[in-house]
Design an enzyme around this catalytic site. Sequence first.
Site, PDB file in Angstrom:
ATOM      1  N   GLY A 297     -12.597  -4.593   1.322  1.00  0.00           N
ATOM      2  CA  GLY A 297     -13.627  -5.458   0.769  1.00  0.00           C
ATOM      3  C   GLY A 297     -14.914  -4.650   0.603  1.00  0.00           C
TER       4      GLY A 297
ATOM      5  N   ASP B 278     -11.766  -6.733  -3.219  1.00  0.00           N
ATOM      6  CA  ASP B 278     -12.572  -7.967  -3.176  1.00  0.00           C
ATOM      7  C   ASP B 278     -13.982  -7.619  -2.696  1.00  0.00           C
ATOM      8  OD1 ASP B 278     -10.722  -7.886  -0.499  1.00  0.00           O
ATOM      9  OD2 ASP B 278     -12.746  -8.522  -0.051  1.00  0.00           O
TER      10      ASP B 278
ATOM     11  N   GLU C  74       0.812  -1.224   0.000  1.00  0.00           N
ATOM     12  CA  GLU C  74       0.000   0.000   0.000  1.00  0.00           C
ATOM     13  C   GLU C  74       0.841   1.268   0.000  1.00  0.00           C
ATOM     14  OE1 GLU C  74      -4.072  -1.744   2.025  1.00  0.00           O
ATOM     15  OE2 GLU C  74      -2.429  -1.181   3.347  1.00  0.00           O
TER      16      GLU C  74
ATOM     17  N   MET D 266      -9.546  -3.458   7.969  1.00  0.00           N
ATOM     18  CA  MET D 266      -9.036  -3.853   9.280  1.00  0.00           C
ATOM     19  C   MET D 266      -8.253  -2.766  10.031  1.00  0.00           C
ATOM     20  SD  MET D 266      -7.965  -7.767   8.176  1.00  0.00           S
ATOM     21  CE  MET D 266      -7.670  -8.320   9.848  1.00  0.00           C
ATOM     22  N   GLU D 267      -8.249  -1.523   9.521  1.00  0.00           N
ATOM     23  CA  GLU D 267      -7.444  -0.486  10.176  1.00  0.00           C
ATOM     24  C   GLU D 267      -8.112   0.882  10.322  1.00  0.00           C
ATOM     25  OE1 GLU D 267      -6.282  -2.013   7.305  1.00  0.00           O
ATOM     26  OE2 GLU D 267      -5.135  -3.617   8.266  1.00  0.00           O
TER      27      GLU D 267
HETATM   28  N1  SAH Z   1      -2.855 -11.534   2.379  1.00  0.00           N
HETATM   29  C1  SAH Z   1      -2.394 -10.983   3.625  1.00  0.00           C
HETATM   30  C2  SAH Z   1      -3.528 -10.700   4.589  1.00  0.00           C
HETATM   31  C3  SAH Z   1      -4.400  -9.561   4.124  1.00  0.00           C
HETATM   32  S1  SAH Z   1      -5.576  -9.097   5.338  1.00  0.00           S
HETATM   33  C4  SAH Z   1      -1.401 -11.960   4.227  1.00  0.00           C
HETATM   34  O1  SAH Z   1      -1.526 -13.151   4.024  1.00  0.00           O
HETATM   35  O2  SAH Z   1      -0.498 -11.491   4.913  1.00  0.00           O
HETATM   36  C5  SAH Z   1      -6.497  -7.894   4.421  1.00  0.00           C
HETATM   37  C6  SAH Z   1      -5.954  -6.490   4.367  1.00  0.00           C
HETATM   38  O3  SAH Z   1      -6.624  -5.759   3.356  1.00  0.00           O
HETATM   39  C7  SAH Z   1      -6.198  -5.681   5.639  1.00  0.00           C
HETATM   40  O4  SAH Z   1      -5.172  -4.739   5.811  1.00  0.00           O
HETATM   41  C8  SAH Z   1      -7.556  -5.008   5.396  1.00  0.00           C
HETATM   42  O5  SAH Z   1      -7.576  -3.665   5.816  1.00  0.00           O
HETATM   43  C9  SAH Z   1      -7.769  -5.048   3.879  1.00  0.00           C
HETATM   44  N2  SAH Z   1      -8.920  -5.831   3.399  1.00  0.00           N
HETATM   45  C10 SAH Z   1      -9.171  -6.041   2.070  1.00  0.00           C
HETATM   46  N3  SAH Z   1     -10.234  -6.850   1.913  1.00  0.00           N
HETATM   47  C11 SAH Z   1     -10.689  -7.171   3.151  1.00  0.00           C
HETATM   48  C12 SAH Z   1     -11.735  -8.015   3.638  1.00  0.00           C
HETATM   49  N4  SAH Z   1     -12.533  -8.690   2.807  1.00  0.00           N
HETATM   50  N5  SAH Z   1     -11.897  -8.128   4.974  1.00  0.00           N
HETATM   51  C13 SAH Z   1     -11.101  -7.456   5.820  1.00  0.00           C
HETATM   52  N6  SAH Z   1     -10.080  -6.668   5.423  1.00  0.00           N
HETATM   53  C14 SAH Z   1      -9.853  -6.520   4.098  1.00  0.00           C
END
Ligand code: SAH
Length: 233
Positions: free
Chosen positions: A78, A196, A12, A172-173
Site C-alpha cells: 500500500g 493500493d 507474488e 506486512m512482511e
Molecule cells: N486478500 C488477501 C489478504 C491480503 S493482505 C486475502 O483475503 O487472503 C495484504 C497483502 O499485501 C500482504 O501480504 C501485504 O504485505 C500486502 N499489502 C498490500 N497492500 C497493503 C495494505 N494496504 N496494508 C497492508 N499490507 C498490504
Amino acid sequence: MRIAIMGAMPEEIAPILKQLGEYKTTSYAGNTYYEATYKGAVLVIAYSKIGKVFSTLTATTLIEHFGVQKLLFSGVAGAISESLKVGDLLVATKLSQHDLDITAFGHPYGYVPEGAVYIEADKELITLSKQIALQMDKNIQEGIIATGDQFVANEERKNWIGATFGADALEMEGGSVAVVCDAFKVPFFILRAISDAADMDASFSFDVFLEASAKESAAFVMNMVDAIIEKNV
Ligand code: SAH
C-alpha cells in the site's frame, strides 16, 4: 550461488514459477519450497503466507535449511507517499515494524532493546537495481517501508505510519524478513509494486491490481537475478 526469491502470497511468486517452468517441490515446516537451477545458480522460491510470523519462518527456513546466500522479496504494498501510484515499483532502503510498541517504557515506536527501529537493505543490491531500472527504462523509487500485522485501509493509520516512520509504503512482511536477514548477515533486497493507497478503497484496489502489480515486481526481480548471476554480485 543459491538465491532466494520470496513472496507472501501465491500470486507474488506465480509469475516466477511460470517463467522457470521446471522446479523441484519440497514441503518443509508447513510450507512449500520450489528449487530450480537457473543460469548456473540455484533459485529457491517460496511464498510465506501473510504477515510477520509466517514471513519470519520462511526467511529463516530459506537461510538455515535451504542455504540461500541472498534473499530477494517480490510483492505488493500500500502506498503512503503521494508520488507512488498503483503499479509503481518501490525499492526498500530500510524497513521498520510499525506495530511494535513498547513506548510505555519510553522507547520509540518500532524499537525493542537490542533491536533497531530501522534495518537497512543491502546497498550493493540497491545499486544494482538502479542499473537495471535504467536498462529497462523503468522508473523505480527508493524509500522506507513500514511493516505490521495489519492490512491498512484507513487514512488516519496510514498518515500516522508515514509521519512516525517517514515511510513511503506499508505492507506486512518486509520488516520481519529484514530482521531475519540482518541477523544471519544475508544480503537482502525488498521490492514492492503498489497495489493500493492504504485508504478506505484499499481492499477493492488490492483485489483489482494484485495480479498485475505482482507481475511487475516479479519481472523486475527476475532481472535482478540475471544481473546478480552475470555480474557475480
Ligand atoms: N486478500 C488477501 C489478504 C491480503 S493482505 C486475502 O483475503 O487472503 C495484504 C497483502 O499485501 C500482504 O501480504 C501485504 O504485505 C500486502 N499489502 C498490500 N497492500 C497493503 C495494505 N494496504 N496494508 C497492508 N499490507 C498490504
